[in-house]
Design a protein around this motif. Structure first.
Motif, short mmCIF file in Angstrom:
data_model
loop_
_atom_site.label_atom_id
_atom_site.label_comp_id
_atom_site.label_asym_id
_atom_site.label_seq_id
_atom_site.Cartn_x
_atom_site.Cartn_y
_atom_site.Cartn_z
N ALA A 204 -4.81 13.68 4.94
CA ALA A 204 -6.08 12.94 4.88
C ALA A 204 -6.72 12.97 3.51
CB ALA A 204 -7.04 13.46 5.94
N SER A 205 -6.27 13.86 2.62
CA SER A 205 -6.86 13.87 1.28
C SER A 205 -6.05 13.01 0.30
CB SER A 205 -6.97 15.30 0.75
OG SER A 205 -5.67 15.83 0.65
N HIS A 206 -4.93 12.42 0.78
CA HIS A 206 -4.13 11.54 -0.09
C HIS A 206 -4.83 10.18 -0.23
CE1 HIS A 206 -1.16 14.58 0.41
NE2 HIS A 206 -0.08 13.85 0.33
N ARG A 207 -4.40 9.40 -1.21
CA ARG A 207 -4.86 8.01 -1.33
C ARG A 207 -3.85 7.12 -0.59
NH1 ARG A 207 -8.45 5.16 -4.49
NH2 ARG A 207 -9.00 6.97 -5.73
N ALA A 208 -4.34 6.20 0.25
CA ALA A 208 -3.43 5.42 1.10
C ALA A 208 -3.24 3.98 0.59
CB ALA A 208 -3.96 5.38 2.53
N PHE A 209 -2.00 3.51 0.69
CA PHE A 209 -1.66 2.12 0.38
C PHE A 209 -0.87 1.56 1.55
CE2 PHE A 209 -2.69 3.82 -3.68
CZ PHE A 209 -3.20 2.75 -4.40
N LEU A 210 -1.26 0.37 2.04
CA LEU A 210 -0.53 -0.17 3.18
C LEU A 210 -0.24 -1.65 3.02
CD1 LEU A 210 -3.11 -1.01 5.77
CD2 LEU A 210 -3.51 1.10 4.55
N CYS A 211 0.93 -2.04 3.55
CA CYS A 211 1.33 -3.44 3.45
C CYS A 211 2.30 -3.75 4.59
CB CYS A 211 2.01 -3.69 2.10
SG CYS A 211 2.37 -5.44 1.84
N GLY A 212 2.05 -4.85 5.29
CA GLY A 212 2.93 -5.25 6.39
C GLY A 212 2.27 -6.35 7.19
#
Ligand SMILES: Cc1cc2nc3c(=O)[nH]c(=O)nc-3n(C[C@H](O)[C@H](O)[C@H](O)COP(=O)(O)OP(=O)(O)OC[C@H]3O[C@@H](n4cnc5c(N)ncnc54)[C@H](O)[C@@H]3O)c2cc1C
Length: 351
Positions: A204-212
């Motif tokens: 939860a402390s990571h930076r998130a990137f999403l695509c789909g």
């Protein structure tokens, strides 16, 4: 053989196809050779995309964006990966017609789906062709820093996993830094927000990137919210087909005396420089900046690609199409320059 003789617009470039790679039964990659004299304009950040001009007997051409799956840090040449869309025109045209040696017309790299800092830990979500920009980000982060990278990658079945072998190799080379979690619809069914939240919670402390695809993105957004990731650390790329023609040159603006008199003033900060511009009420920010010869970032001019996103720090604008901005983006002051027209007499904008 598909060869374009001359570019249509002052912004586009003819690039040569150096390789065509069959990635899966319904996806192919094109590797491009960029002419030396425009190499600078083709420098890109991980997660950015190119826009291809695809010929059509029906309409002359269509413009389609394809993300760079290559990394500017680890790959010599830019590569896009195209997955066939059922009944789609552009994607099938690329997969059926393009061969090595062809020349295609493209617009230089664009887009904001890119990590601000490659040293940060990353939580990446991709489904189907959504792996393309995510792969570029993943490879770049592994190469450039010491960050921990988690990829959650959803596909229909094992055969449809694009870059399966490359991911296996990367994970084997960096077992402490890269975790790849495959989700297969044929095995687990479609991923639910609950499953995705469970996968995200430890990171939860990571930076998130999403695509789909849309439903996948909706489930990831819901899962990330449940896992406690703040919205400002969640970045999404939405794949859509452009309907306009970003290859067309922008016509010079001719203003009536009335429009000139009623114009607002834009105070724009771009690349660390400040510009003051007369902003007629009928014109968009991108168009007035182009008319003044400023190198404003833009691509589709339809509110769909997000290349021209910027923030209003003073004043107010209105937008025809808020496109890929969500309510939180708008509340935070983000606007799309290609859609924005002034409401107040003075508007301050930062790119
Ligand atoms: C920023 C961004 C990045 C993207 N990155 C990728 C990526 O990395 N990989 C990927 O696979 N996709 C990517 N996409 C999606 C891609 O741009 C296309 O939307 C996708 O390939 C589907 O396009 P299509 O033409 O095949 O399908 P559609 O757009 O569904 O094709 C149907 C459309 O084409 C028109 N059409 C049909 N026949 C013709 C004809 N003969 N002449 C003219 N028009 C016709 C129809 O009227 C209809 O509008 C990205 C999109 C964006 C915005």
């Amino acid at each position: 053989m598909t060869t374009v003789e001359a570019p249509q617009s002052s912004r586009s470039v003819l690039v040569t196809v150096a390789d065509v790679v069959a990635e899966t039964a319904d996806a192919c990659s094109l590797v491009f050779e960029i002419p030396e004299d425009v190499e600078d304009r083709f420098a890109y950040r991980p997660g950015q995309f190119l826009t291809l001009r695809i010929p059509s007997e029906r309409t002359g051409s269509v413009a389609r964006c394809y993300s760079l799956a290559s990394s500017p840090h680890t790959d010599d040449a830019p590569k896009v990966t195209v997955k066939r869309t059922a009944d789609g025109y552009g994607s099938n045209w690329v997969c059926d017609n393009v061969s090595v040696g062809d020349r295609l017309e493209v617009l230089p790299p664009s887009g904001l789906f890119t990590p601000p800092d490659l040293a940060e830990n990353l939580l990446l979500f991709a489904a189907g062709s959504g792996i393309t920009p995510v792969m570029s980000i993943l490879k770049s982060a592994l190469d450039q820093g010491s960050a921990h990278v988690v990829l959650v990658y959803a596909n229909r079945d094992e055969k449809s996993v694009i870059f399966a072998e490359e991911l296996r190799r990367l994970a084997a080379a960096e077992p402490e830094r890269l975790t790849v979690i495959h989700l297969l619809e044929s095995v687990q069914g479609l991923p639910t927000a609950r499953t995705l939240a469970g996968l995200a919670r430890p990171f939860a402390s990571h930076r998130a990137f999403l695509c789909g695809p849309g439903p996948f993105m909706a489930a990831v957004h819901e899962g990330l919210a449940a896992a406690g990731l703040p919205k400002d650390r969640v970045h999404a790329e939405v794949f859509t087909s452009l309907s306009g023609d970003p290859f067309a040159d922008v016509e010079p603006i001719e203003l009536s005396a009335e429009e000139e008199a009623g114009a607002a003033t834009a105070f724009v900060e771009l690349d660390g420089e400040n510009h003051e511009l007369t902003w007629p009420r009928s014109q968009t920010l991108v168009d007035i900046m182009l008319a003044r010869g400023l190198e404003v970032p833009y691509s589709c001019r339809e509110g769909e690609c997000g290349s021209c996103a910027c923030t209003v720090t003073f004043g107010e604008v209105e937008m025809d199409n808020t496109g890929m901005l969500d309510a939180d983006d708008i509340a935070a002051g983000y606007i799309l320059g290609c859609q924005a027209r002034p409401v107040t007499d003075a508007v301050k904008i930062e790119f």
